[in-house]
Design a protein around this motif. Structure first.
Motif, PDB file in Angstrom:
ATOM      1  N   ASP A  22       4.389  62.547  16.699  1.00  0.00           N
ATOM      2  CA  ASP A  22       5.103  61.843  16.984  1.00  0.00           C
ATOM      3  C   ASP A  22       6.029  62.043  18.282  1.00  0.00           C
ATOM      4  OD1 ASP A  22       6.793  61.511  14.665  1.00  0.00           O
ATOM      5  OD2 ASP A  22       7.145  63.580  14.148  1.00  0.00           O
ATOM      6  N   LEU A  23       5.387  62.552  19.259  1.00  0.00           N
ATOM      7  CA  LEU A  23       5.557  63.218  20.424  1.00  0.00           C
ATOM      8  C   LEU A  23       4.515  62.327  21.408  1.00  0.00           C
ATOM      9  CD1 LEU A  23       5.962  66.949  20.259  1.00  0.00           C
ATOM     10  CD2 LEU A  23       7.090  64.834  20.591  1.00  0.00           C
ATOM     11  N   LEU A  24       4.049  60.573  20.637  1.00  0.00           N
ATOM     12  CA  LEU A  24       3.264  60.112  21.401  1.00  0.00           C
ATOM     13  C   LEU A  24       4.303  59.310  23.071  1.00  0.00           C
ATOM     14  CD1 LEU A  24       0.671  58.767  19.323  1.00  0.00           C
ATOM     15  CD2 LEU A  24       0.156  60.609  20.803  1.00  0.00           C
ATOM     16  N   GLY A  25       3.628  59.072  23.747  1.00  0.00           N
ATOM     17  CA  GLY A  25       4.979  58.104  24.696  1.00  0.00           C
ATOM     18  C   GLY A  25       5.387  59.259  25.497  1.00  0.00           C
ATOM     19  N   LYS A  26       6.663  58.761  25.566  1.00  0.00           N
ATOM     20  CA  LYS A  26       8.045  59.050  26.692  1.00  0.00           C
ATOM     21  C   LYS A  26       8.504  59.878  25.450  1.00  0.00           C
ATOM     22  CE  LYS A  26      12.294  58.551  28.356  1.00  0.00           C
ATOM     23  NZ  LYS A  26      14.021  57.455  28.639  1.00  0.00           N
ATOM     24  N   LEU A  68      24.026  59.803  20.283  1.00  0.00           N
ATOM     25  CA  LEU A  68      24.167  60.163  18.815  1.00  0.00           C
ATOM     26  C   LEU A  68      22.525  60.878  18.923  1.00  0.00           C
ATOM     27  CD1 LEU A  68      26.001  57.901  18.886  1.00  0.00           C
ATOM     28  CD2 LEU A  68      25.623  58.427  16.401  1.00  0.00           C
ATOM     29  N   VAL A  69      21.159  60.723  19.530  1.00  0.00           N
ATOM     30  CA  VAL A  69      20.319  61.387  19.255  1.00  0.00           C
ATOM     31  C   VAL A  69      19.836  61.785  20.565  1.00  0.00           C
ATOM     32  CG1 VAL A  69      19.479  59.889  16.086  1.00  0.00           C
ATOM     33  CG2 VAL A  69      18.678  59.305  19.018  1.00  0.00           C
ATOM     34  N   ASN A  70      18.438  62.641  19.738  1.00  0.00           N
ATOM     35  CA  ASN A  70      17.919  62.669  21.117  1.00  0.00           C
ATOM     36  C   ASN A  70      16.078  62.020  21.927  1.00  0.00           C
ATOM     37  OD1 ASN A  70      19.005  65.489  21.520  1.00  0.00           O
ATOM     38  ND2 ASN A  70      18.924  65.770  19.436  1.00  0.00           N
ATOM     39  N   LEU A  71      15.599  61.738  20.685  1.00  0.00           N
ATOM     40  CA  LEU A  71      14.278  61.358  20.610  1.00  0.00           C
ATOM     41  C   LEU A  71      13.951  60.112  20.305  1.00  0.00           C
ATOM     42  CD1 LEU A  71      11.985  64.480  20.186  1.00  0.00           C
ATOM     43  CD2 LEU A  71      13.327  63.490  22.382  1.00  0.00           C
ATOM     44  N   TYR A 103      16.170  55.047  23.287  1.00  0.00           N
ATOM     45  CA  TYR A 103      14.387  56.140  23.759  1.00  0.00           C
ATOM     46  C   TYR A 103      13.390  55.425  23.862  1.00  0.00           C
ATOM     47  CZ  TYR A 103      13.241  60.802  25.424  1.00  0.00           C
ATOM     48  OH  TYR A 103      12.858  61.824  26.305  1.00  0.00           O
ATOM     49  N   VAL A 104      12.502  54.684  22.896  1.00  0.00           N
ATOM     50  CA  VAL A 104      11.441  54.635  22.914  1.00  0.00           C
ATOM     51  C   VAL A 104      11.413  52.922  22.328  1.00  0.00           C
ATOM     52  CG1 VAL A 104       9.686  56.740  22.749  1.00  0.00           C
ATOM     53  CG2 VAL A 104      11.099  54.850  20.564  1.00  0.00           C
ATOM     54  N   PRO A 105      10.936  51.990  22.405  1.00  0.00           N
ATOM     55  CA  PRO A 105      10.232  50.142  22.121  1.00  0.00           C
ATOM     56  C   PRO A 105      10.963  50.487  20.680  1.00  0.00           C
ATOM     57  CG  PRO A 105       8.899  50.588  23.836  1.00  0.00           C
ATOM     58  CD  PRO A 105       9.565  51.891  23.460  1.00  0.00           C
ATOM     59  N   GLY A 106      12.152  49.459  20.176  1.00  0.00           N
ATOM     60  CA  GLY A 106      11.928  49.639  18.663  1.00  0.00           C
ATOM     61  C   GLY A 106      13.517  50.425  18.420  1.00  0.00           C
ATOM     62  N   PRO A 151       8.999  57.524  31.414  1.00  0.00           N
ATOM     63  CA  PRO A 151       9.005  59.139  31.191  1.00  0.00           C
ATOM     64  C   PRO A 151      10.407  59.515  32.344  1.00  0.00           C
ATOM     65  CG  PRO A 151       7.145  58.819  30.242  1.00  0.00           C
ATOM     66  CD  PRO A 151       7.521  57.188  31.083  1.00  0.00           C
ATOM     67  N   PHE A 152      11.066  60.692  32.231  1.00  0.00           N
ATOM     68  CA  PHE A 152      12.203  61.148  33.751  1.00  0.00           C
ATOM     69  C   PHE A 152      12.294  59.990  33.906  1.00  0.00           C
ATOM     70  CE2 PHE A 152       7.124  63.076  33.790  1.00  0.00           C
ATOM     71  CZ  PHE A 152       7.837  64.077  32.989  1.00  0.00           C
ATOM     72  N   LEU A 153      13.044  58.978  33.372  1.00  0.00           N
ATOM     73  CA  LEU A 153      14.188  58.249  33.623  1.00  0.00           C
ATOM     74  C   LEU A 153      14.860  57.857  32.516  1.00  0.00           C
ATOM     75  CD1 LEU A 153      12.071  54.719  34.969  1.00  0.00           C
ATOM     76  CD2 LEU A 153      12.963  56.465  36.635  1.00  0.00           C
ATOM     77  N   ALA A 154      16.379  57.977  32.996  1.00  0.00           N
ATOM     78  CA  ALA A 154      16.927  58.044  31.827  1.00  0.00           C
ATOM     79  C   ALA A 154      18.482  56.434  32.257  1.00  0.00           C
ATOM     80  CB  ALA A 154      17.830  59.186  31.550  1.00  0.00           C
ATOM     81  N   ILE A 155      17.822  55.578  33.388  1.00  0.00           N
ATOM     82  CA  ILE A 155      18.789  54.319  33.337  1.00  0.00           C
ATOM     83  C   ILE A 155      19.466  53.515  32.614  1.00  0.00           C
ATOM     84  CG2 ILE A 155      17.465  54.720  35.874  1.00  0.00           C
ATOM     85  CD1 ILE A 155      15.526  51.619  34.903  1.00  0.00           C
ATOM     86  N   GLY A 156      20.143  52.125  32.796  1.00  0.00           N
ATOM     87  CA  GLY A 156      20.674  51.921  31.740  1.00  0.00           C
ATOM     88  C   GLY A 156      20.563  50.745  32.202  1.00  0.00           C
ATOM     89  N   ARG A 157      20.920  49.598  31.384  1.00  0.00           N
ATOM     90  CA  ARG A 157      20.486  47.887  32.427  1.00  0.00           C
ATOM     91  C   ARG A 157      21.862  47.060  31.388  1.00  0.00           C
ATOM     92  NH1 ARG A 157      15.493  47.415  31.564  1.00  0.00           N
ATOM     93  NH2 ARG A 157      14.745  47.887  34.014  1.00  0.00           N
ATOM     94  N   PHE A 158      21.938  46.463  32.952  1.00  0.00           N
ATOM     95  CA  PHE A 158      23.781  45.508  32.228  1.00  0.00           C
ATOM     96  C   PHE A 158      23.219  43.835  32.346  1.00  0.00           C
ATOM     97  CE2 PHE A 158      27.503  43.365  32.664  1.00  0.00           C
ATOM     98  CZ  PHE A 158      27.811  43.359  31.747  1.00  0.00           C
TER      99      PHE A 158
END
Length: 296
Positions: A22-26, A68-71, A103-106, A151-158
């Motif tokens: 479950d912890l692969l990638g970001k 609502l969630v974390n990972l 958090y991750v694709p999909g 990883p280490f980014l929490a940006i959004g996009r509009f």
């Protein structure tokens, strides 16, 4: 009169059982951040108390501005769906997703399937966002700034496509004389931008509001209570953020858990909106009304 509640950054806990796959990638960096920093400061007991207090207000509608969630693990997404059902019926609750929900694709696509009608409303075309919920003379317009990031980014996009749709919706709802409340997880005002956790496209968002106007903008993401404004076509538009709903007292990172309640009333040819902020103080165990002010 319409009462609109605003809650954000739920970060449901505890973390479900996590396997190494479950912890692969970001997710590995997010998991370590949770274990080392967040698990003591975002908790389910605080959230449950705050939600009970919010539900006692019997608001006409509740806006949830993401995270609502974390990972965004499948088990977390399922549990968030149960939490939404307990919060209120889907016709009285709308969600705009946050970066942790994508958090991750999909992940966001999975959330859309599980959370269903909470992430849906009226649209002008095939785009999922923005969507609109109409409650009396109130139009709640839910945008999405949620995208998977490195990883280490929490940006959004509009982006341009969403901006074009938001502009059309604001124009239509404005012509019909609704009180237009726009939801977006990441704050759009320039004061709260940062290269690692800001909103890419924040200038574009503000351009849309400057051209078409809105009555109120609600966001989360910062885990802080805040009131700013951005220009609209008929004056300044309030931009209101709220502390994380699960933020425990005594935490070093965030304001204690809070929610906002807006009383929206017709006043002649315009509107009045009074905001009350409820939540925990730094000291004491009770949920109190911390602030009451007219914001428009």
């Amino acid at each position: 009169m319409i009462n609109l509640a605003h809650i954000s950054d739920i970060h449901l806990s505890p973390m479900p059982q996590v396997g190494w796959r479950d912890l692969l990638g970001k997710r590995i960096t997010g998991y370590l951040n949770w274990k080392l920093k967040r698990h003591d400061e975002l908790n389910s007991e605080t959230l449950a108390a705050l939600v009970r207090h919010l539900q006692a207000q019997k608001a006409d509608f509740t806006a949830v501005t993401g995270d609502l969630v974390n990972l965004a693990l499948p088990a977390e997404i399922e549990r968030a769906g149960d939490w939404l059902n307990a919060l209120g019926a889907a016709d009285k609750v709308a969600v705009c997703p946050g970066n942790h929900d994508a958090y991750v694709p999909g992940a966001l696509e999975s959330a859309q399937k599980v959370w269903g009608e909470y992430l849906k409303g009226e649209t002008l075309d095939d785009g999922d966002f923005p969507f609109v919920r109409r409650i009396g003379e109130l139009a709640v317009i839910s945008c999405s700034s949620a995208v998977p990031t490195r990883p280490f980014l929490a940006i959004g996009r509009f982006d341009e496509a969403q901006a074009e749709r938001l502009g059309r919706i604001l124009r239509v709802m404005g012509e019909a004389d609704y009180f237009r409340t726009v939801l977006i997880h990441h704050p759009p005002n320039p004061e709260l931008q940062h290269p690692s956790f800001g909103l890419k496209g924040h200038k574009l968002f503000r351009e849309v509001i400057a051209e078409h106007g809105a009555e109120l903008i609600l966001h989360g993401h910062t885990h802080r209570s805040s009131i700013h404004s951005i220009p609209g076509n008929k004056g300044e538009v309030p931009v209101v953020g709220v502390a994380a709903a699960s933020a425990a007292q005594g935490g070093t990172l965030d304001d204690p858990a809070r929610y906002n309640l807006f009383r929206i009333e017709r006043a002649g040819d315009g509107w009045t909106c009074t905001m009350r902020e409820f939540g925990f103080q730094r000291l004491g165990t009770e949920i109190v009304m911390r602030l009451q002010m007219r914001i428009c």
